[in-house]
Design an enzyme around this catalytic site. Structure first.
Site, PDB file in Angstrom:
ATOM      1  N   LYS A 148       0.839  -1.210   0.000  1.00  0.00           N
ATOM      2  CA  LYS A 148       0.000   0.000   0.000  1.00  0.00           C
ATOM      3  C   LYS A 148       0.873   1.260   0.000  1.00  0.00           C
ATOM      4  O   LYS A 148       0.659   2.174  -0.796  1.00  0.00           O
ATOM      5  CB  LYS A 148      -0.943  -0.007   1.217  1.00  0.00           C
ATOM      6  CG  LYS A 148      -2.061  -1.048   1.101  1.00  0.00           C
ATOM      7  CD  LYS A 148      -2.813  -1.273   2.412  1.00  0.00           C
ATOM      8  CE  LYS A 148      -3.828  -2.426   2.241  1.00  0.00           C
ATOM      9  NZ  LYS A 148      -4.554  -2.757   3.481  1.00  0.00           N
ATOM     10  N   GLN A 198      -4.434  -1.387   9.814  1.00  0.00           N
ATOM     11  CA  GLN A 198      -4.430  -2.727   9.222  1.00  0.00           C
ATOM     12  C   GLN A 198      -5.025  -3.747  10.202  1.00  0.00           C
ATOM     13  O   GLN A 198      -4.655  -3.780  11.381  1.00  0.00           O
ATOM     14  CB  GLN A 198      -2.995  -3.112   8.827  1.00  0.00           C
ATOM     15  CG  GLN A 198      -2.882  -4.413   8.056  1.00  0.00           C
ATOM     16  CD  GLN A 198      -3.554  -4.392   6.681  1.00  0.00           C
ATOM     17  OE1 GLN A 198      -3.642  -3.347   6.037  1.00  0.00           O
ATOM     18  NE2 GLN A 198      -4.025  -5.529   6.232  1.00  0.00           N
ATOM     19  N   ASP A 245     -10.946   3.082   4.590  1.00  0.00           N
ATOM     20  CA  ASP A 245     -11.376   1.685   4.586  1.00  0.00           C
ATOM     21  C   ASP A 245     -12.904   1.564   4.598  1.00  0.00           C
ATOM     22  O   ASP A 245     -13.440   0.481   4.384  1.00  0.00           O
ATOM     23  CB  ASP A 245     -10.834   0.972   5.840  1.00  0.00           C
ATOM     24  CG  ASP A 245      -9.561   0.196   5.565  1.00  0.00           C
ATOM     25  OD1 ASP A 245      -9.433  -0.345   4.462  1.00  0.00           O
ATOM     26  OD2 ASP A 245      -8.713   0.131   6.481  1.00  0.00           O
TER      27      ASP A 245
END
Ligand code: GUN
Length: 324
Positions: free
Chosen positions: A53, A97, A120
């Site tokens: 990422k 994460q 997200d």
């Protein structure tokens, strides 16, 4: 039947090219969108994902920060980090994460990320917006899959879509996005009675259960489009041979790297039965990262009151057009 292999890598490159164009426009206004990735603990797969990422961010010309914290980090300490990132002007997107270590309260953490920086789409405010079909940030993997389906001209309207797996990250938002695009959606899980029979109804079958090669030929209708979200590690050559046959490339990979990836769908069974299938690796995985880049640009524009760039396929993170 000829089975089309849906090249997620190629489609991800197209998303990134669109994002790159938008970035150039923002750069001309002296704006550089920024993404902060927070990694807690030592999960090797998470480390690889976060690495990809941040690497992609930098390659596209975005600002990127990785905050690595030890596994014993407390919920309070992590909240402090998120608070700092919420207030940092150079940060437009915050990604924590998952999975987090067991002692950290995931729900508290995900609710602490400011909804405008929630690239997200995990904050309850964004979940609610997605559920009610309002404009908001939505999870990257399902959005990337919607883009792929549209790009590959797969008819969603009126289709029987079956989603296997009810996670907040993939299964539930996937079902909602398909529903908003007028599919008839069935959301299945480990306790679904006669899962194979339900899956055989699908024109579009999305597998997101995290169980290696669970869906075999018996689950597939002739002509189904199979989207395989699974990324399961296979670590022994014996298991590899069982799944991939004598595919020596895969077995070599296990011997060299210690593992190879298999999806939730048996790697060989869709061939000749499905109309199209995403491979693992190289299918859904690259789409998630590309869509994260788009969500970050979206969050940047939204936060600064700029016009949010759409996509040629009208499935951008923010401007999720429903009913179109
Ligand atoms: N872990 C697995 N998938 C994801 C994702 O899409 N976002 C985050 N933050 N963590 C994940």
């Amino acid at each position: 039947m000829q089975t089309r292999i849906l090249d997620g890598k190629r489609v991800a490159e197209e998303i990134k090219a669109e994002v790159s164009e938008e970035l150039q426009k923002l750069h001309r206004q002296n704006l550089v969108p920024g993404l902060a990735a927070v990694l807690v603990g030592e999960n090797p797969a998470s480390r690889v994902y976060v690495g990809s990422k941040t690497h992609t961010c930098k390659k596209l010309g975005m600002h990127s920060e990785t905050i690595e914290l030890p596994s014993e980090t407390t919920t309070d300490k992590l909240l402090e980090v998120i608070d700092r990132l919420n207030r940092a002007d150079e940060i437009d997107g915050i990604l924590v994460q998952l999975p987090l270590p067991d002692h950290i309260k995931e729900e508290i953490i995900l609710s602490a990320v400011h909804p405008d920086k929630d690239v997200d789409g995990f904050h309850p405010e964004n979940v609610g917006k997605l559920c009610s079909g309002k404009v908001g940030l939505a999870p990257c993997t399902p959005l990337g899959i919607m883009y792929l389906l549209k790009k590959e001209e797969i008819t969603i309207k009126g289709a029987e879509a079956v989603v296997v797996g009810r996670s907040n990250i993939v299964g539930k938002p996937m079902a909602l996005l398909l529903l908003h695009q007028h599919a008839t959606v069935t959301l299945c899980h480990s306790r679904t009675r006669d899962l194979a029979a339900v899956c055989r109804r699908a024109d579009i079958l999305v597998a997101a259960v995290g169980r290696p090669a669970l869906l075999t030929r018996d689950y597939l209708k002739q002509g189904v489009v199979v989207i395989d979200v699974g990324q399961n590690r296979i670590e022994t050559p014996e298991e590899g041979i069982h799944l991939f046959g004598e595919d020596s490339e895969r077995i070599t990979k296990i011997k060299e790297k210690g593992y190879t990836l298999v999806g939730d769908v048996h790697p060989r069974d869709p061939i000749g039965v499905a109309a199209a299938v995403t491979p693992v690796p190289g299918g859904v995985g690259p789409l998630t990262i590309a869509q994260l880049m788009r969500n970050t640009v979206t969050a940047c524009c939204m936060r600064r009151g700029l016009k949010v760039p759409g996509s040629r396929f009208q499935v951008s993170g923010y401007r999720l057009k429903v009913g179109g």
